[in-house]
Each structure stands twice: as C-alpha cells, then as structure tokens.
Design a protein around this motif. Structure first.
Motif, short mmCIF file in Angstrom:
data_model
loop_
_atom_site.label_atom_id
_atom_site.label_comp_id
_atom_site.label_asym_id
_atom_site.label_seq_id
_atom_site.Cartn_x
_atom_site.Cartn_y
_atom_site.Cartn_z
N SER A 23 0.62 -1.39 -0.01
CA SER A 23 0.09 -0.11 0.00
C SER A 23 0.79 1.37 -0.11
O SER A 23 0.48 2.34 -0.82
N ARG A 27 0.55 3.97 -2.87
CA ARG A 27 0.79 5.43 -2.59
C ARG A 27 1.76 6.31 -2.79
O ARG A 27 1.58 7.48 -3.52
N GLY A 77 -7.66 -4.84 -6.41
CA GLY A 77 -8.88 -4.37 -5.81
C GLY A 77 -9.02 -3.46 -4.95
O GLY A 77 -10.31 -2.97 -4.45
N ARG A 78 -7.74 -2.81 -4.54
CA ARG A 78 -7.72 -1.61 -3.66
C ARG A 78 -7.37 -0.30 -4.71
O ARG A 78 -6.65 -0.46 -5.59
N CYS A 79 -7.92 0.81 -4.20
CA CYS A 79 -7.75 2.03 -4.64
C CYS A 79 -6.94 2.99 -3.91
O CYS A 79 -7.55 3.04 -2.43
N GLY A 80 -6.09 3.99 -4.51
CA GLY A 80 -5.72 4.97 -3.52
C GLY A 80 -5.52 6.27 -4.84
O GLY A 80 -5.34 6.17 -5.90
N TYR A 81 -6.00 7.22 -4.13
CA TYR A 81 -6.16 8.58 -4.93
C TYR A 81 -5.17 9.54 -4.37
O TYR A 81 -5.24 9.97 -3.31
N PHE A 83 -5.02 13.70 -5.14
CA PHE A 83 -5.60 15.00 -5.68
C PHE A 83 -4.41 15.93 -6.32
O PHE A 83 -3.44 15.87 -5.74
N ALA B 61 -4.79 5.60 3.31
CA ALA B 61 -5.86 5.93 2.40
C ALA B 61 -5.72 5.03 1.07
O ALA B 61 -6.23 5.54 0.08
N ILE B 62 -5.50 3.62 1.17
CA ILE B 62 -5.80 2.70 0.15
C ILE B 62 -6.88 1.94 0.79
O ILE B 62 -6.70 1.20 1.73
N TYR B 63 -8.03 1.97 -0.19
CA TYR B 63 -9.11 1.36 0.33
C TYR B 63 -9.59 0.24 -0.67
O TYR B 63 -9.34 0.45 -1.99
N TYR B 68 -13.81 2.88 -1.57
CA TYR B 68 -13.21 4.18 -2.31
C TYR B 68 -14.21 4.76 -2.89
O TYR B 68 -14.37 5.97 -2.78
N ILE B 72 -15.21 8.67 -1.78
CA ILE B 72 -15.22 9.84 -2.82
C ILE B 72 -16.25 10.92 -2.65
O ILE B 72 -16.06 11.92 -3.33
N PRO B 76 -14.84 12.57 1.28
CA PRO B 76 -13.68 13.01 0.48
C PRO B 76 -12.31 13.08 1.31
O PRO B 76 -11.15 12.87 0.92
N VAL B 79 -10.07 10.26 1.63
CA VAL B 79 -9.33 9.76 0.39
C VAL B 79 -7.95 10.24 0.36
O VAL B 79 -6.87 9.56 -0.08
N PRO B 81 -4.22 10.98 2.57
CA PRO B 81 -3.49 10.25 3.65
C PRO B 81 -3.68 11.06 5.08
O PRO B 81 -3.76 12.23 5.11
#
Lengths: 127, 169
Positions: A23, A27, A77-81, A83, B61-63, B68, B72, B76, B79, B81
């Motif tokens: 993870s 990230r 299957g896991r997401c990190g975003y 911005f 913040a890895i879901y 997720y 979002i 928000p 999302v 860290p």
C-alpha cells in the motif's frame, strides 16, 4: 501450544507488513505522478518530466489512471487517490481526457498549449 | 536374609508416588488456566496486529474499490492520507455468554487522528480499525466460517469477541 500461537502471531504480523509495504509503494507511486503533473503544469509551456513505471508493486499487478482532478492507483482490488489542482489532462493526440498508465513503460508528462492557447498537460508513452 | 543385589522386582517408594500424584493434581488445573490465558493473549495480540493494519490502511488511504467509491462521494477527506495511530487496546470480560456458550470479551481500541477530521469521518476510520481487529482474531484461530462477513462477533476456542466504537484521543 505456545510455539503454535507464536507462529500464528508472527504469520499475521508478516502479512500485515507485506500489505502495508504494498500500500505504501502504491501511495508513493500515485503521489509521485501527481507531483510530476503539478511540476510540469507549473513549469510552463514545454516543461516535461519523464516517469519510469515499475514492472509491479511487490509482485502485484497495478494500474494508474490520471484525469483532470488527480491520480488513481489500483492494486489487487484496492484504490488510492492523489488529488491535484484542476487542470486539463490528455493523451498525446488530445482526444482522451483520462490517461491510463501501465506497468513497465516509460511516460513523458509535458506542458503544452492547446488550440485555444490554454495550458494543458499531456501524458504519452515513450517509444 | 534377602540378597539386595538380586532384588529385580523394582517397587516404587510410596513417597515418590504421593509426590507424583500431588504434582499431577496441581499441574492439571494450572495447565488449563495457562491454556486459557494463552488463548486470550493470542487473541489480544491478533487484535492489536489487526487494529494496526486498519490504522495503516486509514493512514495510507488505500481502500477496497467499493469503499473508495463511497468515500470519494461521502467522505472525500478520507481519500487523503492522514496520521492515524493506535495508542492502546484494552478489554473487559463480560462473563459467560449462554447464547454462544463462550466467555464474552469486549475490545476497546484507543487511537489518535488529526484534529481536522470530523466525527463522521472518524467513525469510518474507527469502523475499519475494529473490522481488521476482529478479522485478525478470526484468522488467527481459523474461525472465519463461524462468523459473518464483517467478522462480528469474532470467535476463538473459548471466547467470543466484540468491539465498541474506537475511543479517539
């Protein structure tokens, strides 16, 4: 009995450490790309940054999607975003506004001006 | 007079038998008590590893994909860290539960989070910490098949574990 419970605990800790490392790397990758986009955008026309995508993240396949509001990394299957400030993002031909970045490829992130004289960040694969 | 060098019938002295008997009588409940303590110790260790894992997922913040998508839109802030830390895990023994035929243990995780996160977001972070704490207990004792999809309650051989809301410090 005690050995069994110690092994069970150690196994759990190892799994946690591996998932955390995965993870954290995911990230880091999304933050690195988001930062490169910001730097390229703020650098003005012609500013470009090259990014080398790793072949995998701790042995797992991953995918990165970039759009105008940030960078999304998807792994197992896991997401990190991550911005980023709103800006125009597109591929080299400027006909797609969401760019997918694949593992083990090199990409260039470049600041260009479009037909309306607006700044835009284009992401394309190095050939 | 009997020749002692030819005495091969080997009788154990009565004193030795008494000592061995008393030792067995004392050791048996002690072993039972130690086994129970060891089981609880293992469960607490597993819950700590799980809570840590939940906090790390919160922090990085890895879901999972569906979470997720939910965050979002509704949360928000989550999302991004954030620095979530586990400060303490304690438990209260709530006695024998006749429904489960096991001793019920209630876990309470204490954690800290940045002050900018509101109550609703903290609930989400806390739910994840509790979820992973219960999940790790089930995985440690291989009792995933006895519980539901959110591992609530979590089972060990002689205990049933539930969690209360995370106490934010």
């Amino acid at each position: 009995m005690i050995t069994g419970s110690v092994i069970s605990i150690a196994e759990g800790r190892l799994t946690t450490a591996q998932e955390t490392a995965e993870s954290a790397e995911a990230r880091l990758l999304s933050e690195k790309i988001a930062n490169a986009i910001e730097v390229s955008y703020s650098g003005g026309e012609g500013h470009e940054i090259r990014i080398e995508m790793p072949s995998d993240i701790r042995g797992s396949h991953y995918k990165v999607k970039v759009n105008q509001s940030g960078v999304l990394v998807i792994i197992r299957g896991r997401c990190g975003y991550s911005f980023s400030y709103l800006k125009s993002i597109s591929n080299y031909d400027q006909d797609q506004y969401e760019v997918v970045m694949f593992p083990k490829r090199n990409y260039t992130i470049r600041n260009v001006k479009d037909d309306h004289n607006h700044h835009r960040v284009i992401i394309f694969e190095d050939l | 007079m009997q020749n002692l060098t030819n005495d091969l019938q080997g009788q154990l002295p009565i004193e030795f038998l008494i000592v061995v008997g008393i030792t067995v009588i004392l050791l048996f409940p002690l072993i039972m008590c130690l086994m129970d303590s060891n089981e609880l110790n293992q469960a607490m260790s597993a819950s700590r590893a799980g809570a840590l894992q939940g906090a790390l997922h919160d922090g990085l913040a890895i879901y999972p994909d569906d979470t997720y998508r939910d965050y979002i839109i509704k949360h928000p802030r989550l999302v991004n860290p954030s620095g979530v830390k586990i400060t303490k895990i304690d438990y209260s023994n709530q006695g024998f539960n006749p429904s489960y035929q096991k001793t019920k243990i209630q876990l309470r995780v204490h954690a800290s989070a940045p002050s900018g996160i509101d109550k609703s977001d903290r609930n989400c972070l806390g739910d994840r910490i509790n979820y992973y704490a219960r999940k790790k207990i089930c995985e440690s004792f291989r009792t995933q098949n006895l519980t539901n999809s959110v591992y609530n309650p979590a089972f060990s051989t002689h205990y049933v574990f539930t969690t209360v809301d995370v106490c934010w410090e």
